[in-house]
Scaffold this active site. Structure first.
Site, PDB file in Angstrom:
ATOM      1  N   ARG A  10      25.793  31.466  46.347  1.00 24.44           N
ATOM      2  CA  ARG A  10      26.561  32.682  46.532  1.00 24.44           C
ATOM      3  C   ARG A  10      25.800  33.693  47.377  1.00 24.44           C
ATOM      4  O   ARG A  10      26.290  34.768  47.663  1.00 24.44           O
ATOM      5  CB  ARG A  10      26.789  33.283  45.148  1.00 24.44           C
ATOM      6  CG  ARG A  10      27.997  34.142  45.013  1.00 24.44           C
ATOM      7  CD  ARG A  10      29.112  33.395  44.412  1.00 24.44           C
ATOM      8  NE  ARG A  10      30.142  34.215  43.830  1.00 24.44           N
ATOM      9  CZ  ARG A  10      31.086  33.702  43.079  1.00 24.44           C
ATOM     10  NH1 ARG A  10      31.104  32.420  42.821  1.00 24.44           N
ATOM     11  NH2 ARG A  10      32.027  34.474  42.596  1.00 24.44           N
TER      12      ARG A  10
ATOM     13  N   ARG B 285      46.650  37.846  39.597  1.00 25.35           N
ATOM     14  CA  ARG B 285      45.942  36.899  38.744  1.00 25.35           C
ATOM     15  C   ARG B 285      45.466  37.603  37.470  1.00 25.35           C
ATOM     16  O   ARG B 285      45.184  38.786  37.505  1.00 25.35           O
ATOM     17  CB  ARG B 285      44.740  36.409  39.551  1.00 25.35           C
ATOM     18  CG  ARG B 285      43.967  35.307  38.921  1.00 25.35           C
ATOM     19  CD  ARG B 285      43.130  34.640  39.982  1.00 25.35           C
ATOM     20  NE  ARG B 285      41.773  35.176  39.993  1.00 25.35           N
ATOM     21  CZ  ARG B 285      40.783  34.627  40.713  1.00 25.35           C
ATOM     22  NH1 ARG B 285      41.004  33.598  41.467  1.00 25.35           N
ATOM     23  NH2 ARG B 285      39.589  35.150  40.680  1.00 25.35           N
TER      24      ARG B 285
ATOM     25  N   ARG C 223      33.849  42.692  43.340  1.00 23.71           N
ATOM     26  CA  ARG C 223      33.601  41.289  43.686  1.00 23.71           C
ATOM     27  C   ARG C 223      33.832  41.035  45.175  1.00 23.71           C
ATOM     28  O   ARG C 223      33.116  40.253  45.799  1.00 23.71           O
ATOM     29  CB  ARG C 223      34.448  40.362  42.817  1.00 23.71           C
ATOM     30  CG  ARG C 223      33.913  40.352  41.382  1.00 23.71           C
ATOM     31  CD  ARG C 223      34.861  39.705  40.416  1.00 23.71           C
ATOM     32  NE  ARG C 223      35.086  38.326  40.731  1.00 23.71           N
ATOM     33  CZ  ARG C 223      36.263  37.725  40.619  1.00 23.71           C
ATOM     34  NH1 ARG C 223      37.320  38.393  40.228  1.00 23.71           N
ATOM     35  NH2 ARG C 223      36.371  36.468  40.904  1.00 23.71           N
TER      36      ARG C 223
HETATM   37  P1  AMP Z   1      33.945  32.833  40.133  1.00 23.46           P
HETATM   38  O1  AMP Z   1      34.675  32.144  39.028  1.00 23.46           O
HETATM   39  O2  AMP Z   1      33.284  31.868  41.080  1.00 23.46           O
HETATM   40  O3  AMP Z   1      34.772  33.853  40.839  1.00 23.46           O
HETATM   41  O4  AMP Z   1      32.715  33.655  39.445  1.00 23.46           O
HETATM   42  C1  AMP Z   1      32.950  34.650  38.481  1.00 23.46           C
HETATM   43  C2  AMP Z   1      31.700  35.493  38.306  1.00 23.46           C
HETATM   44  O5  AMP Z   1      30.612  34.681  37.854  1.00 23.46           O
HETATM   45  C3  AMP Z   1      31.179  36.168  39.568  1.00 23.46           C
HETATM   46  O6  AMP Z   1      31.849  37.393  39.833  1.00 23.46           O
HETATM   47  C4  AMP Z   1      29.709  36.380  39.227  1.00 23.46           C
HETATM   48  O7  AMP Z   1      29.542  37.464  38.325  1.00 23.46           O
HETATM   49  C5  AMP Z   1      29.390  35.110  38.449  1.00 23.46           C
HETATM   50  N1  AMP Z   1      28.904  34.025  39.343  1.00 23.46           N
HETATM   51  C6  AMP Z   1      29.553  32.879  39.670  1.00 23.46           C
HETATM   52  N2  AMP Z   1      28.815  32.119  40.489  1.00 23.46           N
HETATM   53  C7  AMP Z   1      27.654  32.792  40.691  1.00 23.46           C
HETATM   54  C8  AMP Z   1      26.480  32.546  41.463  1.00 23.46           C
HETATM   55  N3  AMP Z   1      26.336  31.440  42.211  1.00 23.46           N
HETATM   56  N4  AMP Z   1      25.494  33.476  41.440  1.00 23.46           N
HETATM   57  C9  AMP Z   1      25.611  34.591  40.697  1.00 23.46           C
HETATM   58  N5  AMP Z   1      26.694  34.896  39.967  1.00 23.46           N
HETATM   59  C10 AMP Z   1      27.712  34.016  39.946  1.00 23.46           C
END
Ligand code: AMP
Length: 184
Positions: A88, A127, A140
């Site tokens: 990320r 969503r 985000r």
């Molecule tokens: P997502 O489901 O991929 O949208 O992730 C939801 C949340 O999880 C993000 O907004 C971050 O807070 C955390 N997150 C997911 N992947 C990562 C990553 N690779 N590094 C840091 N935080 C992450």
């Protein structure tokens, strides 16, 4: 096949990653899903990650890297995987390169699902997830623009990046991704 799928929140990358993983027969590793499961379980990782996720911030690299490295060490990843939501930021991408080179492996493809900001906001606002409040959605998207978008340059300069139009219906987008994978 070792693949990374990149895309903004709301780009549909989670949906596509799951479908692509099934089609090509590699495990779909979703960092966000693993983190949400840890939060639900209320284990050590979940307790540490929760506050960052609620704010829409990135969970500290060390925690996420440890989680992903453990998942990638499972037998089902021997013949490949599809990473969704990891890396990320550039620091995580560098650690991933190190992990893979220690395993004498490398990434085969990095797919970027391109979706315009207006369409992203429309999808995110429709969503319902715990971290989808208006304020968190904005945070985000900001984190994405500052930390994750630079990954496109990182992988482009290594000749790995492929852009796929992420607008349209699910099947159409899936076909575009599979065509890119086949065409290489
Ligand atoms: P997502 O489901 O991929 O949208 O992730 C939801 C949340 O999880 C993000 O907004 C971050 O807070 C955390 N997150 C997911 N992947 C990562 C990553 N690779 N590094 C840091 N935080 C992450």
């Amino acid at each position: 096949m070792r693949i990374v799928l990149l895309g903004a929140p709301g780009s549909g990358k989670g949906t596509q990653a799951e479908l692509v993983g099934k089609r090509i027969g590699v495990p779909h590793i979703a960092a966000g899903d693993l983190l949400r499961a840890a939060v639900t379980e209320e284990n050590e990782l979940g307790r540490a990650a929760k506050q960052y996720m609620e704010r829409g911030d990135l969970v500290p690299d060390g925690l996420v890297v440890e989680m992903i490295e453990k998942r990638m060490a499972a037998r089902d990843c021997d013949r490949g995987f599809l990473l969704d939501g990891f890396p990320r930021n550039v620091a995580q991408a560098e650690v991933l390169d190190r992990i893979l080179s220690d395993r004498r492996e490398h990434l085969d493809h990095v797919m970027f699902l391109a979706v315009g900001r207006e369409e992203l906001l429309k999808r995110l606002n429709g969503r319902r997830r715990a971290d989808d409040s208006e304020k968190t959605v904005r945070a985000r998207l900001d984190v994405y623009e500052h930390e994750t978008a630079p990954l496109c340059d990182y992988y482009e300069s290594r000749g790995l990046l492929r852009r796929v139009d992420g607008e349209g219906c699910i099947e159409e987008i899936l076909d575009r991704i599979l065509a890119e994978l086949r065409g290489s």
